[in-house]
Motif scaffolding. Structure first.
Motif, PDB file in Angstrom:
ATOM      1  N   ASP A   1      24.607  -2.712   4.908  1.00  0.00           N
ATOM      2  CA  ASP A   1      25.522  -1.785   5.588  1.00  0.00           C
ATOM      3  C   ASP A   1      26.810  -2.472   6.007  1.00  0.00           C
ATOM      4  O   ASP A   1      27.888  -1.904   5.908  1.00  0.00           O
ATOM      5  CB  ASP A   1      24.838  -1.167   6.816  1.00  0.00           C
ATOM      6  CG  ASP A   1      23.737  -0.188   6.423  1.00  0.00           C
ATOM      7  OD1 ASP A   1      23.754   0.295   5.265  1.00  0.00           O
ATOM      8  OD2 ASP A   1      22.869   0.084   7.262  1.00  0.00           O
ATOM      9  N   ASP A   2      26.695  -3.726   6.465  1.00  0.00           N
ATOM     10  CA  ASP A   2      27.881  -4.454   6.908  1.00  0.00           C
ATOM     11  C   ASP A   2      28.477  -5.342   5.809  1.00  0.00           C
ATOM     12  O   ASP A   2      29.400  -6.104   6.045  1.00  0.00           O
ATOM     13  CB  ASP A   2      27.562  -5.292   8.150  1.00  0.00           C
ATOM     14  CG  ASP A   2      26.579  -6.416   7.875  1.00  0.00           C
ATOM     15  OD1 ASP A   2      25.822  -6.332   6.880  1.00  0.00           O
ATOM     16  OD2 ASP A   2      26.557  -7.382   8.661  1.00  0.00           O
ATOM     17  N   PHE A   3      27.933  -5.241   4.596  1.00  0.00           N
ATOM     18  CA  PHE A   3      28.433  -6.041   3.473  1.00  0.00           C
ATOM     19  C   PHE A   3      28.263  -5.211   2.197  1.00  0.00           C
ATOM     20  O   PHE A   3      27.319  -5.405   1.434  1.00  0.00           O
ATOM     21  CB  PHE A   3      27.671  -7.370   3.383  1.00  0.00           C
ATOM     22  CG  PHE A   3      28.470  -8.481   2.762  1.00  0.00           C
ATOM     23  CD1 PHE A   3      29.491  -9.101   3.470  1.00  0.00           C
ATOM     24  CD2 PHE A   3      28.212  -8.911   1.483  1.00  0.00           C
ATOM     25  CE1 PHE A   3      30.235 -10.120   2.900  1.00  0.00           C
ATOM     26  CE2 PHE A   3      28.947  -9.927   0.903  1.00  0.00           C
ATOM     27  CZ  PHE A   3      29.951 -10.538   1.615  1.00  0.00           C
ATOM     28  N   PRO A   4      29.179  -4.252   1.969  1.00  0.00           N
ATOM     29  CA  PRO A   4      29.039  -3.318   0.846  1.00  0.00           C
ATOM     30  C   PRO A   4      29.304  -3.988  -0.505  1.00  0.00           C
ATOM     31  O   PRO A   4      29.687  -5.154  -0.587  1.00  0.00           O
ATOM     32  CB  PRO A   4      30.094  -2.256   1.148  1.00  0.00           C
ATOM     33  CG  PRO A   4      31.117  -2.970   1.962  1.00  0.00           C
ATOM     34  CD  PRO A   4      30.371  -4.000   2.769  1.00  0.00           C
ATOM     35  N   ALA A   5      29.123  -3.189  -1.551  1.00  0.00           N
ATOM     36  CA  ALA A   5      29.282  -3.683  -2.921  1.00  0.00           C
ATOM     37  C   ALA A   5      30.639  -4.350  -3.138  1.00  0.00           C
ATOM     38  O   ALA A   5      30.722  -5.385  -3.804  1.00  0.00           O
ATOM     39  CB  ALA A   5      29.088  -2.534  -3.908  1.00  0.00           C
ATOM     40  N   GLU A   6      31.685  -3.778  -2.575  1.00  0.00           N
ATOM     41  CA  GLU A   6      33.023  -4.354  -2.756  1.00  0.00           C
ATOM     42  C   GLU A   6      33.092  -5.779  -2.201  1.00  0.00           C
ATOM     43  O   GLU A   6      33.725  -6.652  -2.797  1.00  0.00           O
ATOM     44  CB  GLU A   6      34.085  -3.491  -2.072  1.00  0.00           C
ATOM     45  CG  GLU A   6      34.242  -2.111  -2.675  1.00  0.00           C
ATOM     46  CD  GLU A   6      33.158  -1.107  -2.237  1.00  0.00           C
ATOM     47  OE1 GLU A   6      32.450  -1.346  -1.230  1.00  0.00           O
ATOM     48  OE2 GLU A   6      33.009  -0.096  -2.928  1.00  0.00           O
TER      49      GLU A   6
ATOM     50  N   GLU B   1      25.515   1.861 -11.787  1.00  0.00           N
ATOM     51  CA  GLU B   1      26.469   2.970 -11.647  1.00  0.00           C
ATOM     52  C   GLU B   1      27.778   2.473 -11.038  1.00  0.00           C
ATOM     53  O   GLU B   1      28.864   2.833 -11.495  1.00  0.00           O
ATOM     54  CB  GLU B   1      25.855   4.087 -10.794  1.00  0.00           C
ATOM     55  CG  GLU B   1      26.697   5.329 -10.725  1.00  0.00           C
ATOM     56  CD  GLU B   1      26.834   6.041 -12.063  1.00  0.00           C
ATOM     57  OE1 GLU B   1      27.785   6.831 -12.195  1.00  0.00           O
ATOM     58  OE2 GLU B   1      26.021   5.807 -12.976  1.00  0.00           O
ATOM     59  N   TYR B   2      27.684   1.625 -10.013  1.00  0.00           N
ATOM     60  CA  TYR B   2      28.875   1.050  -9.382  1.00  0.00           C
ATOM     61  C   TYR B   2      29.691   0.245 -10.399  1.00  0.00           C
ATOM     62  O   TYR B   2      30.907   0.410 -10.507  1.00  0.00           O
ATOM     63  CB  TYR B   2      28.472   0.166  -8.197  1.00  0.00           C
ATOM     64  CG  TYR B   2      29.626  -0.623  -7.635  1.00  0.00           C
ATOM     65  CD1 TYR B   2      30.498  -0.051  -6.715  1.00  0.00           C
ATOM     66  CD2 TYR B   2      29.861  -1.926  -8.048  1.00  0.00           C
ATOM     67  CE1 TYR B   2      31.584  -0.768  -6.218  1.00  0.00           C
ATOM     68  CE2 TYR B   2      30.936  -2.644  -7.554  1.00  0.00           C
ATOM     69  CZ  TYR B   2      31.788  -2.064  -6.641  1.00  0.00           C
ATOM     70  OH  TYR B   2      32.862  -2.780  -6.161  1.00  0.00           O
ATOM     71  N   LEU B   3      29.027  -0.642 -11.137  1.00  0.00           N
ATOM     72  CA  LEU B   3      29.740  -1.481 -12.100  1.00  0.00           C
ATOM     73  C   LEU B   3      30.380  -0.648 -13.209  1.00  0.00           C
ATOM     74  O   LEU B   3      31.481  -0.961 -13.660  1.00  0.00           O
ATOM     75  CB  LEU B   3      28.798  -2.532 -12.695  1.00  0.00           C
ATOM     76  CG  LEU B   3      28.366  -3.639 -11.744  1.00  0.00           C
ATOM     77  CD1 LEU B   3      27.346  -4.557 -12.433  1.00  0.00           C
ATOM     78  CD2 LEU B   3      29.559  -4.448 -11.245  1.00  0.00           C
ATOM     79  N   ARG B   4      29.719   0.393 -13.613  1.00  0.00           N
ATOM     80  CA  ARG B   4      30.291   1.262 -14.646  1.00  0.00           C
ATOM     81  C   ARG B   4      31.502   2.016 -14.117  1.00  0.00           C
ATOM     82  O   ARG B   4      32.552   2.049 -14.771  1.00  0.00           O
ATOM     83  CB  ARG B   4      29.240   2.269 -15.136  1.00  0.00           C
ATOM     84  CG  ARG B   4      28.218   1.689 -16.080  1.00  0.00           C
ATOM     85  CD  ARG B   4      27.207   2.740 -16.487  1.00  0.00           C
ATOM     86  NE  ARG B   4      26.298   2.233 -17.508  1.00  0.00           N
ATOM     87  CZ  ARG B   4      25.081   2.705 -17.702  1.00  0.00           C
ATOM     88  NH1 ARG B   4      24.613   3.689 -16.967  1.00  0.00           N
ATOM     89  NH2 ARG B   4      24.324   2.197 -18.648  1.00  0.00           N
ATOM     90  N   LYS B   5      31.359   2.638 -12.964  1.00  0.00           N
ATOM     91  CA  LYS B   5      32.431   3.490 -12.425  1.00  0.00           C
ATOM     92  C   LYS B   5      33.594   2.687 -11.865  1.00  0.00           C
ATOM     93  O   LYS B   5      34.750   3.001 -12.127  1.00  0.00           O
ATOM     94  CB  LYS B   5      31.879   4.389 -11.314  1.00  0.00           C
ATOM     95  CG  LYS B   5      31.177   5.607 -11.802  1.00  0.00           C
ATOM     96  CD  LYS B   5      30.823   6.511 -10.634  1.00  0.00           C
ATOM     97  CE  LYS B   5      30.295   7.830 -11.117  1.00  0.00           C
ATOM     98  NZ  LYS B   5      29.893   8.694 -10.008  1.00  0.00           N
ATOM     99  N   GLU B   6      33.298   1.687 -11.075  1.00  0.00           N
ATOM    100  CA  GLU B   6      34.346   0.966 -10.344  1.00  0.00           C
ATOM    101  C   GLU B   6      34.976  -0.171 -11.141  1.00  0.00           C
ATOM    102  O   GLU B   6      36.100  -0.556 -10.857  1.00  0.00           O
ATOM    103  CB  GLU B   6      33.785   0.415  -9.023  1.00  0.00           C
ATOM    104  CG  GLU B   6      33.252   1.479  -8.080  1.00  0.00           C
ATOM    105  CD  GLU B   6      34.310   2.484  -7.660  1.00  0.00           C
ATOM    106  OE1 GLU B   6      35.470   2.091  -7.450  1.00  0.00           O
ATOM    107  OE2 GLU B   6      33.958   3.683  -7.561  1.00  0.00           O
ATOM    108  N   ARG B   7      34.249  -0.715 -12.112  1.00  0.00           N
ATOM    109  CA  ARG B   7      34.761  -1.890 -12.818  1.00  0.00           C
ATOM    110  C   ARG B   7      34.792  -1.706 -14.334  1.00  0.00           C
ATOM    111  O   ARG B   7      35.184  -2.620 -15.053  1.00  0.00           O
ATOM    112  CB  ARG B   7      33.925  -3.111 -12.446  1.00  0.00           C
ATOM    113  CG  ARG B   7      34.044  -3.457 -10.968  1.00  0.00           C
ATOM    114  CD  ARG B   7      33.142  -4.598 -10.546  1.00  0.00           C
ATOM    115  NE  ARG B   7      33.123  -5.719 -11.442  1.00  0.00           N
ATOM    116  CZ  ARG B   7      33.867  -6.828 -11.323  1.00  0.00           C
ATOM    117  NH1 ARG B   7      34.708  -6.954 -10.321  1.00  0.00           N
ATOM    118  NH2 ARG B   7      33.753  -7.812 -12.190  1.00  0.00           N
TER     119      ARG B   7
END
Length: 157
Positions: free
Chosen positions: A63-68, A123-129
Motif C-alpha cells: 500500500d505504501d510502495f505501489p508498482a510505480e 496487466e500493469y507491465l502491459r498497460k503502463e510499460r
C-alpha cells in the motif's frame, strides 16, 4: 547473501523496502556484469532468465510502495524483449513444491494470491510499460513447456 538469508527466513526482521532495493541492486549487477557483456558478444545470443522485475512487482508492492515505486527502483534493469509467464494450476504448483522436498521460502505461501498478483503485475507491465508478455501453459512437462516457448520465438522444434 542478504537476499538468500531473507528468503530462507534466516533473517526475519527487515524493512520491506530494503528488500526491494536489494533485488534491484542484484538485478542491476547481474545486467551489467553478465547479461550485457553476453549480449554484446553476439547479436544472436539469447538470455533466458527466471523471475526478473515482474517478481518484484508481485512480492514487493505494498500500500505504501505501489508498482510505480517498485519499477522506479528497477529503472536501470534492462527491459526484456519478451516475458514468458508460465501459467500453472495451483494444484500442480503445490505438487511440484512437495516433490522437491525443501522448506518453503518466504514468498512460497498462498499460491492463489500470488498467482493473482502475477496476473495483476502482467496487466500493469502491459498497460503502463507496453511490455510483451506471453502466457504459456506450464502444467505439462519441461519439454512441452520449452517447446511452447521455442515456438513463440520462431525456433522450430
Amino acid at each position: 547473501d542478504y537476499i538468500r538469508s531473507v528468503l530462507k527466513k534466516e533473517i526475519t526482521e527487515f524493512h520491506p523496502k530494503v528488500l526491494v532495493y536489494a533485488f534491484a541492486a542484484n538485478r542491476l549487477d547481474h545486467n551489467s556484469r553478465i547479461i550485457g557483456p553476453w549480449l554484446e558478444k553476439n547479436e544472436e545470443h539469447l538470455v533466458i532468465s527466471d523471475r526478473y522485475y515482474l517478481s518484484s512487482l508481485v512480492y514487493q508492492t505494498a500500500d505504501d510502495f505501489p508498482a510505480e515505486a517498485v519499477m522506479n527502483a528497477n529503472q536501470f534493469a534492462r527491459k526484456p524483449d519478451l516475458f514468458f509467464f508460465l501459467n500453472v494450476d495451483i494444484e500442480v504448483v503445490q505438487q511440484r513444491m512437495d516433490k522437491r522436498g525443501q522448506a518453503k521460502e518466504l514468498f512460497e505461501e498462498n499460491h492463489q494470491r500470488t498467482k493473482e498478483k502475477f496476473l495483476a503485475g502482467i496487466e500493469y507491465l502491459r498497460k503502463e510499460r507496453g511490455e510483451k508478455i506471453i502466457e504459456i501453459d506450464g502444467n505439462g512437462t519441461v519439454e512441452e513447456t520449452v517447446n511452447q516457448m521455442l515456438l513463440h520465438l520462431g525456433i522450430k522444434v
